[in-house]
Design an enzyme around this catalytic site. Structure first.
Site, mmCIF file in Angstrom:
data_model
loop_
_atom_site.group_PDB
_atom_site.id
_atom_site.type_symbol
_atom_site.label_atom_id
_atom_site.label_comp_id
_atom_site.label_asym_id
_atom_site.label_seq_id
_atom_site.Cartn_x
_atom_site.Cartn_y
_atom_site.Cartn_z
ATOM 1 N N ARG A 29 46.923 37.275 63.954
ATOM 2 C CA ARG A 29 48.106 38.004 64.197
ATOM 3 C C ARG A 29 49.315 37.247 64.376
ATOM 4 O O ARG A 29 49.379 36.128 64.481
ATOM 5 C CB ARG A 29 47.685 38.943 65.247
ATOM 6 C CG ARG A 29 46.966 38.636 66.569
ATOM 7 C CD ARG A 29 47.723 37.539 67.435
ATOM 8 N NE ARG A 29 48.858 37.735 67.835
ATOM 9 C CZ ARG A 29 49.688 36.866 68.040
ATOM 10 N NH1 ARG A 29 49.546 35.644 68.295
ATOM 11 N NH2 ARG A 29 51.089 37.113 68.416
ATOM 12 N N GLY A 30 50.445 37.865 64.453
ATOM 13 C CA GLY A 30 51.792 37.401 64.496
ATOM 14 C C GLY A 30 52.294 37.521 63.037
ATOM 15 O O GLY A 30 51.511 37.410 62.169
ATOM 16 N N ALA A 31 53.491 37.929 62.975
ATOM 17 C CA ALA A 31 54.183 38.326 61.550
ATOM 18 C C ALA A 31 54.116 37.214 60.867
ATOM 19 O O ALA A 31 53.435 37.126 59.552
ATOM 20 C CB ALA A 31 55.575 38.902 61.848
ATOM 21 N N ARG B 126 47.988 46.106 57.827
ATOM 22 C CA ARG B 126 48.788 46.313 58.971
ATOM 23 C C ARG B 126 50.257 46.700 58.273
ATOM 24 O O ARG B 126 50.917 46.131 57.300
ATOM 25 C CB ARG B 126 48.972 45.210 59.718
ATOM 26 C CG ARG B 126 47.538 44.993 60.359
ATOM 27 C CD ARG B 126 47.620 43.837 61.528
ATOM 28 N NE ARG B 126 48.056 44.530 62.870
ATOM 29 C CZ ARG B 126 48.752 43.972 63.887
ATOM 30 N NH1 ARG B 126 48.493 42.694 63.719
ATOM 31 N NH2 ARG B 126 49.217 44.464 64.867
ATOM 32 N N GLN C 255 48.217 39.416 74.585
ATOM 33 C CA GLN C 255 48.412 38.368 73.753
ATOM 34 C C GLN C 255 49.228 37.250 74.880
ATOM 35 O O GLN C 255 49.156 36.155 74.659
ATOM 36 C CB GLN C 255 49.450 38.405 72.593
ATOM 37 C CG GLN C 255 48.827 39.263 71.409
ATOM 38 C CD GLN C 255 49.045 40.760 71.516
ATOM 39 O OE1 GLN C 255 49.279 41.347 72.652
ATOM 40 N NE2 GLN C 255 48.886 41.487 70.459
ATOM 41 N N ASP D 252 58.651 41.386 64.285
ATOM 42 C CA ASP D 252 57.540 41.810 63.504
ATOM 43 C C ASP D 252 58.705 42.158 62.009
ATOM 44 O O ASP D 252 58.052 42.098 60.863
ATOM 45 C CB ASP D 252 56.587 42.879 63.776
ATOM 46 C CG ASP D 252 55.567 42.135 64.444
ATOM 47 O OD1 ASP D 252 55.762 42.020 65.847
ATOM 48 O OD2 ASP D 252 54.644 41.716 64.175
ATOM 49 N N ASN E 257 59.225 44.943 67.194
ATOM 50 C CA ASN E 257 58.277 43.863 67.710
ATOM 51 C C ASN E 257 57.363 44.576 68.728
ATOM 52 O O ASN E 257 57.239 45.649 68.881
ATOM 53 C CB ASN E 257 59.354 42.886 68.550
ATOM 54 C CG ASN E 257 58.436 41.441 69.064
ATOM 55 O OD1 ASN E 257 57.804 41.034 68.104
ATOM 56 N ND2 ASN E 257 58.630 41.211 70.349
ATOM 57 N N LYS E 258 56.393 43.790 69.187
ATOM 58 C CA LYS E 258 55.621 43.976 70.091
ATOM 59 C C LYS E 258 55.913 45.171 71.150
ATOM 60 O O LYS E 258 56.865 45.116 71.783
ATOM 61 C CB LYS E 258 54.863 43.018 70.864
ATOM 62 C CG LYS E 258 53.642 43.237 71.659
ATOM 63 C CD LYS E 258 52.429 44.085 71.032
ATOM 64 C CE LYS E 258 52.016 43.432 69.771
ATOM 65 N NZ LYS E 258 51.105 44.431 69.007
#
Lengths: 350, 350
Positions: free
Chosen positions: B45-47, B88, B195, B236, B246-247
């Site tokens: 995960r993570g852009a 996603r 996370q 993101d 973002n998150k």
């Protein structure tokens, strides 16, 4: 009706809030030490509930005391009160409940010891009844502040489980729903102890009030999307100037509400108002075990060796508070004046 | 050095981020479908990391394809890309990575099929190397923004684990520490997927950077107490006007930072900037399974029957963003101009 705290012949009975929502079990504390442990471990929690729990702990301790005479009983009383007062530092209701039991002891101490014991039990039971009545009154005062249709965000659990019944913030929501308003509740899960997802969702579900659980991180975006019409929370201590200590994360919601033009209400009985504390900077903030943050349901979620902090409460400055709802009425800024105006004469003039 | 994503002859290898911090295990995906699953289930995960993971998935799918000729291989390529693109929706790097692989295919399609396959693998590996270089460059550009001594709050994981190495937000912090600054990091745990507590704490601990994990609810009070000197997060997707997806929870931190006069920085490679999306309202926000909210580590924390929402991201309007740190430099408002000025000529003029 959920029985959060109850006096029984066997001792003080609590619904075990550490086991909800998956298990509905009850614990009976047979000694004041067990009551103190129940408060410390959050079997019972919520400022109004722990005020009454502590009072019942005092009654139980005095009832069980083997003291041969009044002087010895008074020494026992003081020790019992010290133990109960040391359980949790932030909610002022704890100290208020203990103070009231000490005052009652002094008031009745000319009577025979069995009468003193009975009077203390009666006083604690009276406090329980008063708590429910206060919540119902708060509900009546506060219901009109909520929209006739919409979504209300609450934090932690300020419901029946945080009180002796009906609830403070949730009491206001219940009263609004009972008056015909069509409300939906967003319950922030309230890490680390998850009172929102575990307790608020559980009790609102029982009442049939539509509820959506969100992670605390989601409240901001819900507000920005116009999906939250008001915020209602409880309090652990309200300082004389209207600063509010409440569950960690409350300040964040207050800032988000202000930024998004949403009303932010605090519902609390007058026993939560501490006119002796001038402002929020004077309120002691409990630091709880890091394990509440590092582990969830026994599962480790942080690596060994990392630092952790766990302040259980924060302070919301009065500027963010639209109104404070008490059983004596709804007050607004300037709180230094409006709160004091609600106090009984002997408190207000002290 | 943490190997978040790696090309191996056996397939694409990931550190399994769902198992950290208690287990450091690796997963090798042998098909593009397995890569898609790894992205969907957040093994990776993570852009920036999922941009490269998707590119490697494309390379793997094309390598494994049994297509008899170029036309059939192109049909396979398109199908592989469609499957990976559907994993996603929010991080634009995913689509950027896939687009770049399609462009490379077209560029080399006159060559023999084994050459095409080799070129795609080489392109994906090149993207991995470029990602690390971009993060190091971001670190150099951003380090000067941080104080020489103080505490930095970050959210989610925008570190080595969210990229191919070094990290975006954590890259800036690493570069600042490497330059001699004395920094301490507050890592918000980042519910629901944790996370922050699981990943950010783990990788900063490996680097010896002092880190304190807090529940997301605690960031506000830390800011109000003057204990946070700057906020640095990843992204993101950054819209053309500087709005940042973002998150979930990032918007909340941005509002809190503004309210407390604290700088709020976003660190992201230019592959995260989406000049085709005019503002944040156009960014699709992924809704993930309610089980991420209702259960933690397999343990149920909400009662059955209650509603749940789980938006994985939020949008922080550009007004809250002090600066955006990219590998091409640091930009400030007006972002519509400053971001476009960083774009390569062909993008800027389109």
């Amino acid at each position: 009706m959920i029985k959060t705290v109850e006096w029984t012949d066997a001792g003080v009975r609590f619904i075990d809030q550490t086991k909800l929502p998956t298990e509905e079990t009850y614990v009976t504390c047979k000694t004041y030490e067990e009551v103190a442990d129940a408060i410390r471990t959050m079997i019972v929690r919520g400022a109004p509930a722990i005020g009454v729990a502590a009072a019942m702990g005092v009654a139980l301790g005095v009832r069980n005391s083997q003291a041969p005479g009044l002087a010895a009983l008074k020494r026992d009383l003081n020790h019992i009160c010290d133990v109960l007062a040391a359980t949790r530092p932030t909610a002022v209701n704890l100290f208020w409940g203990i103070r009231r039991m000490k005052d009652k002891f002094d008031e009745v101490s000319a009577q025979p010891i069995p009468e003193v014991r009975r009077a203390l039990v009666a006083e604690a039971c009276q406090m329980l009844a008063e708590d429910i009545a206060a919540n119902e009154s708060m509900g009546k005062h506060g219901a009109g502040l909520l929209p006739s249709r919409g979504s209300i965000l609450t934090h932690c659990n300020a419901g029946a489980l945080a009180t002796c019944g009906y609830g403070t913030a949730l009491g206001v929501i219940r009263a609004a729903v009972d008056s015909g308003k069509k409300l939906h509740v967003f319950a922030g899960e309230t890490r680390p102890f998850l009172q929102g997802s575990r307790l608020t969702a559980w009790e609102l579900l029982k009442d049939g009030i539509p509820t959506t659980v969100i992670s605390d991180n989601m409240a901001g975006t819900m507000m920005r999307q116009g999906r939250i019409d008001a915020v209602v929370v409880g309090a652990d201590r309200v300082a004389a100037n209207g600063d509010v200590a409440n569950k960690i994360g409350t300040y964040t919601l207050a800032v988000l509400a202000k930024e998004n033009g949403i009303s932010f209400y605090v519902a609390a009985p007058f026993s939560t108002v501490d006119l002796d504390t001038p402002d929020g900077s004077q309120i002691p903030i409990e630091q709880r075990s890091s394990k509440e943050v590092t582990h969830i349901a026994g599962k480790q979620i942080t690596p060994d060796g990392v630092g952790v902090e766990n302040p259980a409460f924060d302070v919301t400055p009065h500027q963010y508070v639209t109104a404070i709802i008490t059983e004596r009425g709804v007050v607004r800024a300037p709180y230094n004046e409006s709160l004091r105006a609600l106090a009984p004469v002997e408190t207000a003039s002290k």
